[in-house]
Design a protein around this motif. Structure first.
Motif, PDB file in Angstrom:
ATOM      1  N   ARG A 264      18.585  36.434  62.294  1.00  0.00           N
ATOM      2  CA  ARG A 264      19.103  36.200  60.941  1.00  0.00           C
ATOM      3  C   ARG A 264      19.805  34.853  60.836  1.00  0.00           C
ATOM      4  O   ARG A 264      19.675  34.158  59.814  1.00  0.00           O
TER       5      ARG A 264
ATOM      6  N   THR B  90      20.816  39.723  64.793  1.00  0.00           N
ATOM      7  CA  THR B  90      21.785  38.739  64.306  1.00  0.00           C
ATOM      8  C   THR B  90      21.343  37.323  64.661  1.00  0.00           C
ATOM      9  O   THR B  90      21.469  36.396  63.838  1.00  0.00           O
TER      10      THR B  90
ATOM     11  N   GLU C  47      25.771  37.329  51.530  1.00  0.00           N
ATOM     12  CA  GLU C  47      25.141  38.535  51.005  1.00  0.00           C
ATOM     13  C   GLU C  47      24.200  38.139  49.869  1.00  0.00           C
ATOM     14  O   GLU C  47      24.424  37.136  49.188  1.00  0.00           O
TER      15      GLU C  47
ATOM     16  N   THR D 260      20.207  46.096  58.977  1.00  0.00           N
ATOM     17  CA  THR D 260      20.924  46.163  60.254  1.00  0.00           C
ATOM     18  C   THR D 260      22.098  47.123  60.154  1.00  0.00           C
ATOM     19  O   THR D 260      22.399  47.860  61.102  1.00  0.00           O
TER      20      THR D 260
ATOM     21  N   HIS E 296      28.324  40.107  61.293  1.00  0.00           N
ATOM     22  CA  HIS E 296      27.803  39.519  60.067  1.00  0.00           C
ATOM     23  C   HIS E 296      28.804  38.525  59.470  1.00  0.00           C
ATOM     24  O   HIS E 296      28.429  37.417  59.074  1.00  0.00           O
TER      25      HIS E 296
ATOM     26  N   ALA F 107      20.699  41.951  55.781  1.00  0.00           N
ATOM     27  CA  ALA F 107      21.727  42.561  56.632  1.00  0.00           C
ATOM     28  C   ALA F 107      21.907  44.052  56.400  1.00  0.00           C
ATOM     29  O   ALA F 107      22.342  44.774  57.309  1.00  0.00           O
TER      30      ALA F 107
END
Length: 208
Positions: free
Chosen positions: A77, A74, A130, A104, A123, A101
């Motif tokens: 990201r 995370t 997304e 993950t 997230h 994502a």
């Protein structure tokens, strides 16, 4: 966060499925048409995230718990989003990302621990983005693992978990495709790279 004017495409699949090759080939085809394309990857895609990549993809399989991995991925990201993805989308570029994502959600959320709810909470809190389109390259797990191990790189920590993880990952990715049918397109990866590329192009042209 992204104020998106561009197009965000992710490629997903188990290790050795050929998704990295297809991401690169798509980037080449779109650039040949005159489009600005940012080809990136996860974990990684920014200097800080690449440092975290070395931590999570190298070393003994038991180096990190699934919970610690989730926090590391995370963090990587978030840095990737801030420094690479969001600026590219804001200026109208097409971003093609090798994993995002959904990986993950699979690796840490389902296959390495019962953490899917935590993955989604983190997230939403820290990423909130997304892809517009996710291309899942689906491939038979044993063949994919053989291909992945043949690469013989230093980044084999997840491949070292073995075939069982690959099988569970494939099932999980296909489940995600059913969960998010508007975003996912499933591509048969058990064919030639040229045939897969044709399916990728067809998926981009298909109506949502």
């Amino acid at each position: 966060m992204t104020d998106s004017k561009g197009l965000f495409i992710s490629f997903e699949g188990i290790d050795g499925s050929g998704k990295s090759t297809q991401a690169r080939l798509l980037a080449e085809r779109l650039r040949a048409k005159g489009r600005e394309v940012v080809l990136t990857r996860e974990p990684g895609g920014s200097p800080g995230a690449e440092e975290i990549r070395a931590l999570v993809l190298q070393g003994d399989p038991d180096r990190w718990s699934a919970e610690t991995e989730l926090l590391l991925f995370t963090a990587a990201r978030r840095d990737h989003l801030e420094r690479t993805i969001a600026p590219a989308l804001a200026r109208g570029a097409t971003v093609i990302c090798d994993r995002f994502a959904d990986s993950t959600r699979m690796y840490q959320g389902l296959s390495r621990g019962d953490l899917r709810a935590v993955v989604d909470q983190l997230h939403e809190l820290m990423i909130g983005v997304e892809p517009d389109l996710t291309l899942l390259i689906d491939m038979e797990p044993r063949a994919a693992l053989t291909r992945a191990k043949a690469r013989a790189t230093a980044e084999e920590r997840f491949e070292d978990f073995g075939l069982d993880l690959q099988v569970r990952m494939r099932e999980g990715f296909l489940s995600l495709a059913r969960e998010f049918p508007d975003r996912f397109r499933v591509i048969d990866g058990d064919t030639s790279p040229e045939a897969v590329a044709q399916e990728v192009d067809a998926a981009l042209q298909a109506p949502a």
